[in-house]
Enzyme design. Structure first.
Site, PDB file in Angstrom:
ATOM      1  N   ASP A  13       1.217  -0.902  -0.243  1.00 49.09           N
ATOM      2  CA  ASP A  13      -0.127   0.131   0.053  1.00 49.09           C
ATOM      3  C   ASP A  13       0.866   1.311  -0.372  1.00 49.09           C
ATOM      4  OD1 ASP A  13      -2.082   1.654  -0.180  1.00 49.09           O
ATOM      5  OD2 ASP A  13      -2.938   0.973   1.941  1.00 49.09           O
ATOM      6  N   ASP A 107      -3.495   2.426  -5.901  1.00 48.73           N
ATOM      7  CA  ASP A 107      -2.023   2.375  -4.975  1.00 48.73           C
ATOM      8  C   ASP A 107      -1.878   1.642  -3.897  1.00 48.73           C
ATOM      9  OD1 ASP A 107      -4.344   3.127  -3.248  1.00 48.73           O
ATOM     10  OD2 ASP A 107      -3.825   4.847  -2.062  1.00 48.73           O
ATOM     11  N   GLU A 108      -2.615   0.435  -4.498  1.00 50.47           N
ATOM     12  CA  GLU A 108      -2.377  -1.210  -3.250  1.00 50.47           C
ATOM     13  C   GLU A 108      -2.568  -2.053  -4.637  1.00 50.47           C
ATOM     14  OE1 GLU A 108      -5.264  -1.977  -0.074  1.00 50.47           O
ATOM     15  OE2 GLU A 108      -6.057  -0.050  -1.855  1.00 50.47           O
TER      16      GLU A 108
END
Length: 411
Positions: A13, A107-108
């Site tokens: 993350d 974003d992960e």
């Protein structure tokens, strides 16, 4: 930490992703309370730097509240195309370690490193390798959690933040989870938390001790999954929950939308944006929903199920506009609008059926061309004729991105 050999599921993350990119691109912002979002009276915080979080500022917070918490707040308008560009760079680095990646948002991502162990070592070594490369090559912080299951890996990465790493050995999973609040478990939402609290259950360890019937009454049909996870027995890996994912976007507007043609135009733009993200992620949706909020705060969400999965912006648009048109009498003015594709599945599993009642081939070719233009020149480089403004001086789309994340790349 020893005994982590079977911890082959990692969750990476990026830390305060949007804000971190803005600070990296403008070093003068380093150390300041920076937020990404709309600066207007109806703006919301899309991302907050850690100095901002230390002031109590959080994603999805109204910007007026954030300003009260930090008089020196620095507000940066979102650059969605820039974030997607950097996201692609991050995912490329991950794929150099393993091709078994499930990206769940901009974003992960989850990684299965079973096949990477021989080349790159232990889960700790692989996690550190990823974080080091992202820091050295992209100058961005990230956190990694590892476990025998995706759910625990995600919990671990959250506990490792900011800029940390935590690998939970399988035999220590139950002990790791025991003191944590029940809300860390996927499937235990606010209402379930309240029901459990009435039973005196506030931690995962306490949750393990309640009877199965009481757990089912509190959390519903997900009770068996919640019980397995609380006991440290979950072994869910990659790719098994793609149908639970969704891709969407929403915007809060500085001025209420009262012209039906303008609402239709905004929904069309969002449907195209979501469909573009679906195609980039090789996903198709079986359902689509529209979210609408009136100036008085009344919020409604309506959804429709399609006869076959699709990644076509035209098909999404048709359903979204139809859903909105049914609600016009109840909502003549729109403050917030959103479009979300749901019940997703990999496109490799789709039949090669023509869509749009015979228009499939033509629309697929057109949307492929639009995708190439967007990827090369940015999302604003190409629009449908129906989304263009009338030549009367009306300003261009000034929508602000709402919510804690830009989900248009998958969540």
């Amino acid at each position: 930490m020893s005994g982590t050999e079977d911890c082959t599921i990692l969750h990476l993350d990026m830390d305060a992703f949007f804000a971190s990119i803005e600070i990296r691109d403008d070093p003068a912002l380093r150390g300041l309370p920076v937020v990404v979002g709309g600066a207007g009276s109806r703006g919301v915080v899309a991302a907050a730097s850690y100095p901002a979080r230390e002031r109590g500022i959080r994603s999805a917070m109204p910007m007026v509240t954030a300003r009260r918490l930090a008089r020196d707040l620095v507000i940066v308008p979102p650059r969605i195309d820039r974030y997607r560009e950097v996201s692609a760079q991050v995912m490329d680095l991950l794929r150099e370690v393993t091709p078994a990646i499930e990206q769940i948002s901009v974003d992960e991502a989850f990684l299965d490193i079973s096949g990477a162990r021989r080349l790159f070592g232990s889960p700790e070594q692989i996690a550190q390798r990823l974080r080091t490369r992202i820091r050295e090559e992209l100058d961005l912080p990230s956190s990694v959690g590892g476990s025998v299951s995706r759910a625990v890996a995600k919990i671990a990465s959250a506990r490792a933040k900011p800029d940390g790493m935590l690998i939970v050995p399988s035999e220590q999973t139950a002990a790791f989870l025991s003191p944590l609040p029940v809300g860390v478990i996927s499937g235990v939402g606010p209402k379930a938390q309240q029901a459990l609290e009435r039973l005196g259950v506030r931690t995962v360890g306490q949750l393990r001790d309640i009877p199965a019937g009481a757990l089912r009454r509190a959390v519903g049909p997900q009770a068996p999954m919640v019980a397995r996870l609380a006991a440290g027995e979950d072994r869910t890996g990659l790719g098994t929950r793609v149908r639970d994912r969704s891709v969407g976007t929403e915007r809060t507007y500085e001025e209420d939308l009262v012209d039906p043609a303008e609402v239709r135009r905004r929904l069309t733009l969002m449907a195209d944006e979501v469909s573009h993200s679906l195609r980039r992620s090789h996903l198709a949706a079986r359902a689509v929903s529209v979210k609408l909020r009136s100036p008085d705060g009344t919020t409604i969400t309506r959804s429709a199920t399609m006869d076959q999965p699709t990644a076509s912006g035209e098909r999404l648009r048709e359903h979204v506009v139809a859903l909105w048109e049914r609600e016009v009498p109840r909502m003549p003015a729109v403050r917030l609008a959103g479009v979300r594709a749901e019940r997703l599945q990999e496109t490799s599993a789709q039949p090669a059926a023509a869509e749009l009642s015979g228009r499939g081939t033509g629309w697929q070719g057109l949307e492929s061309a639009m995708d190439r233009a967007r990827d090369r020149f940015g999302s604003g480089s190409l629009s449908r004729g129906s989304t263009l403004r009338a030549p009367d001086g009306t300003p261009s789309d000034g929508a602000q991105q709402g919510g804690a994340r830009d989900d248009a790349s998958g969540t």
